[in-house]
Design an enzyme around this catalytic site. Structure first.
Site, short mmCIF file in Angstrom:
data_model
loop_
_atom_site.label_atom_id
_atom_site.label_comp_id
_atom_site.label_asym_id
_atom_site.label_seq_id
_atom_site.Cartn_x
_atom_site.Cartn_y
_atom_site.Cartn_z
N HIS A 266 8.47 -1.35 9.54
CA HIS A 266 8.83 -2.29 8.47
C HIS A 266 7.97 -1.99 7.25
CE1 HIS A 266 5.23 -5.15 9.42
NE2 HIS A 266 4.91 -3.89 9.52
N ARG A 267 8.10 -2.79 6.18
CA ARG A 267 7.16 -2.75 5.05
C ARG A 267 6.48 -4.11 4.97
NH1 ARG A 267 7.34 2.12 2.00
NH2 ARG A 267 5.24 1.32 1.57
N SER A 268 5.42 -4.19 4.21
CA SER A 268 4.74 -5.48 4.12
C SER A 268 5.62 -6.52 3.38
CB SER A 268 3.38 -5.35 3.46
OG SER A 268 3.48 -4.64 2.25
N ASP B 111 1.34 8.15 7.68
CA ASP B 111 2.23 7.25 6.92
C ASP B 111 2.19 7.69 5.46
OD1 ASP B 111 3.50 5.19 5.58
OD2 ASP B 111 2.03 3.67 6.03
N SER C 101 0.87 -1.18 0.00
CA SER C 101 0.00 0.00 0.00
C SER C 101 0.91 1.23 0.00
CB SER C 101 -0.93 -0.01 1.22
OG SER C 101 -0.21 0.04 2.42
N GLU D 108 1.86 -9.62 6.83
CA GLU D 108 2.59 -9.16 8.01
C GLU D 108 2.43 -10.10 9.19
OE1 GLU D 108 1.87 -5.00 8.69
OE2 GLU D 108 2.79 -4.46 6.78
N HIS E 59 -3.17 -6.33 2.51
CA HIS E 59 -2.30 -7.34 3.10
C HIS E 59 -3.01 -8.65 3.39
CE1 HIS E 59 0.35 -3.84 4.76
NE2 HIS E 59 0.42 -3.96 3.45
N GLU F 283 -3.56 5.13 12.40
CA GLU F 283 -2.66 5.55 11.32
C GLU F 283 -3.45 5.70 10.02
OE1 GLU F 283 0.66 2.86 11.06
OE2 GLU F 283 0.91 3.23 8.91
N LYS G 15 9.54 5.15 7.50
CA LYS G 15 9.97 4.03 6.66
C LYS G 15 11.16 4.54 5.85
CE LYS G 15 5.36 1.97 5.98
NZ LYS G 15 4.13 2.13 5.18
N ASP H 48 -4.21 0.70 11.62
CA ASP H 48 -3.71 1.39 10.43
C ASP H 48 -4.78 1.20 9.37
OD1 ASP H 48 -2.54 2.47 8.24
OD2 ASP H 48 -0.84 1.09 8.14
N LYS I 268 6.69 -0.85 14.49
CA LYS I 268 5.73 -1.73 13.83
C LYS I 268 6.52 -2.75 13.04
CE LYS I 268 2.69 -0.27 10.87
NZ LYS I 268 1.65 0.40 10.05
N GLN J 295 -6.64 -1.98 7.13
CA GLN J 295 -5.48 -2.82 6.78
C GLN J 295 -4.86 -3.55 7.98
OE1 GLN J 295 -2.39 -1.34 3.83
NE2 GLN J 295 -1.24 -1.16 5.72
N GLU J 296 -4.78 -2.85 9.13
CA GLU J 296 -4.07 -3.44 10.26
C GLU J 296 -4.79 -3.22 11.58
OE1 GLU J 296 -0.04 -1.92 10.19
OE2 GLU J 296 0.02 -2.10 8.00
P1 PGA Z 1 3.08 -1.32 3.16
O1 PGA Z 1 2.16 -1.29 4.44
O2 PGA Z 1 4.45 -1.69 3.56
O3 PGA Z 1 2.39 -2.32 2.27
O4 PGA Z 1 3.03 0.07 2.56
C1 PGA Z 1 2.59 -0.91 5.69
C2 PGA Z 1 1.82 0.28 6.21
O5 PGA Z 1 0.91 0.80 5.52
O6 PGA Z 1 2.11 0.75 7.30
ZN ZN Z 2 0.51 2.45 7.09
#
Ligand code: PGA
Ligand code: ZN
Length: 416
Positions: free
Chosen positions: A354-356, A301, A35, A196, A146, A274, A326, A233, A377, A154-155
């Site tokens: 981190h990243r996905s 983010d 994302s 993740e 994810h 987030e 990131k 998130d 995270k 998403q999270e």
């Molecule tokens: P991404 O997701 O690494 O796929 O961008 C992580 C996030 O959105 O925090």
């Molecule tokens: Zn995010």
């Protein structure tokens, strides 16, 4: 030296090695998002459909070998800012589109590792000298891009705040994760995990995820609201379509979406959200922060993309009160460190992420401690590329011993 390796999704990514005259060798691999914010630095992909469906990174690797390496030979490894400046100038674009942020970052991180080794310091010391162990935000239910399900958010994360050490917090998080597995199963859902490491059940609503997590925390013997808080998130850019937020089957305005979040926060002890709104919905972010920012951590983010200009704007507009960091959104270690300092000066909390798409690289564990970030995270306590970061923090905590302290409850404001 550079090579194409695989990330946790089985896609190629860049790994680089920096070797110093004294024989010290730093190696680093870059992660990759799904994302991805549209304002992020450019991740260079080959687009050659005959290899990895176009996702190959041979060009980025060639850029390291043919352009970056010759420019760095003979440079002082201890001068991270100087090295990063060379990389930035060599690229010459605003978003690292020329050499690729993946090529540049791999070298920048590898140089930092080599520099730390040469100066005989642990990387957290070399990068900033912090001593705080961050609260891990465990992403235990994966939705959005994810998870292979219809969950919009998403999270869904759990934050073990009420523990004396990082090690205890990690243990408690892992126990809740195992208890969630049983509960997800007992509710008749599959327990497959997402990118993740969180479960990705085909839930009927976003709220159902919060219900299952609540049950899991209780059944593991912990008190929700005291020992654990919850975090989301939303990655809202992903469900923003045609000027509306399409969530729970409805098309909401920014105001209606903010009201939805407010209701969720009244029902559950959520301390952090987030990307509640889309990456360019600046008025929506300001409205969200004005309404909920006093009691809620609002993390940018995709909005901020670890970019000093977007951060400056957000500080001025009071768009949020926390930043997700990131490294590959901006592309060098120095720019990342500067962005973190800028956020901290403005009173923002810092969440290292981190990243996905990840690798076994644990650079972010060191970065989090180096800058005294209060949160990290790295997904669920599951899947080695996620757990590697948490395990490294265990080792750092052990090394710091008496000097280290767990951020714990200090991440909450006094109104939470
Ligand atoms: P991404 O997701 O690494 O796929 O961008 C992580 C996030 O959105 O925090
Ligand atoms: Zn995010």
């Amino acid at each position: 030296m550079a090579r194409e390796i695989l990330d946790s999704r089985g896609n190629p990514t860049v790994e680089a090695e920096v070797i110093l005259e004294g024989g010290f060798k730093g190696r680093a691999a870059v992660p990759s998002g799904a994302s991805t914010g549209s304002h992020e630095a450019l991740e260079l992909r080959d687009r050659d459909l005959k290899r990895f469906g176009g996702l190959g990174v041979k060009q980025a690797v060639a850029n390291i070998r043919d352009k970056i390496a010759p420019a760095l030979i003979g440079r002082e490894a201890g001068d991270q800012a100087g090295i990063d400046q060379i990389l930035i100038s060599l690229d010459g674009t605003e978003n690292k589109a020329n050499l690729g942020a993946n090529a540049i970052l791999a070298v920048s991180m590898a140089a930092a590792r080599a520099g730390a080794l040469a100066s005989n310091q642990p990387l957290y010391q070399y990068l900033g000298g912090g001593t705080k162990l961050p609260v891990p935000l465990f992403n235990v239910i994966n939705g959005g891009k994810h998870g292979d399900n219809d969950v919009d958010i998403q999270e869904f994360m759990i934050a073990p705040i009420g523990f004396a050490s990082f090690g205890e917090a990690l243990r408690a998080g892992a126990e809740v994760y195992q208890s969630l597995k049983k509960i997800v199963k007992a509710h008749g859902y599959a327990t497959n995990v997402g990118d993740e490491g969180g479960f990705a059940p085909a839930l009927k609503s976003d709220e159902e995820a919060l219900e299952l997590i609540t049950e899991a925390i209780k059944s593991a013997g912990y008190e929700l609201g005291i020992q654990f808080k919850l975090a989301l998130d939303c990655a809202a850019s992903e469900f923003y379509r045609g000027g509306r937020y399409v969530i729970g089957g409805q098309g909401l305005t920014s105001e209606q979406l903010i009201d939805f979040y407010q209701t969720l926060c009244q029902r559950y002890p959520i301390f952090s959200i987030e990307d509640p709104l889309s990456e360019d919905d600046w008025p929506g972010w300001a409205a969200m922060t004005a309404k909920l920012g006093g009691t809620l951590q609002i993390v940018g983010d995709d909005l901020l993309v670890t970019n000093p200009k977007r951060l400056e704007w957000a500080i001025r507009e009071k768009s949020c009160n926390s930043i997700l960091i990131k490294l590959n959104q901006i592309g060098t270690v120095t720019e990342t460190l500067n962005c973190i300092r800028q956020a901290q000066r403005a009173g923002f909390s810092v969440v290292i992420s981190h990243r996905s798409g990840e690798t076994e690289d644990t650079f972010i564990s060191y970065l989090a401690v180096a800058v005294n970030a209060t949160q990290i995270k790295s997904g669920a306590p599951c899947r080695t590329e996620r757990v590697a970061k948490y395990n490294e923090l265990l080792r750092i905590e052990e090394q710091l011993d008496e000097r280290g302290s767990y951020a714990g409850r200090a991440i909450l404001t006094n109104r939470q």
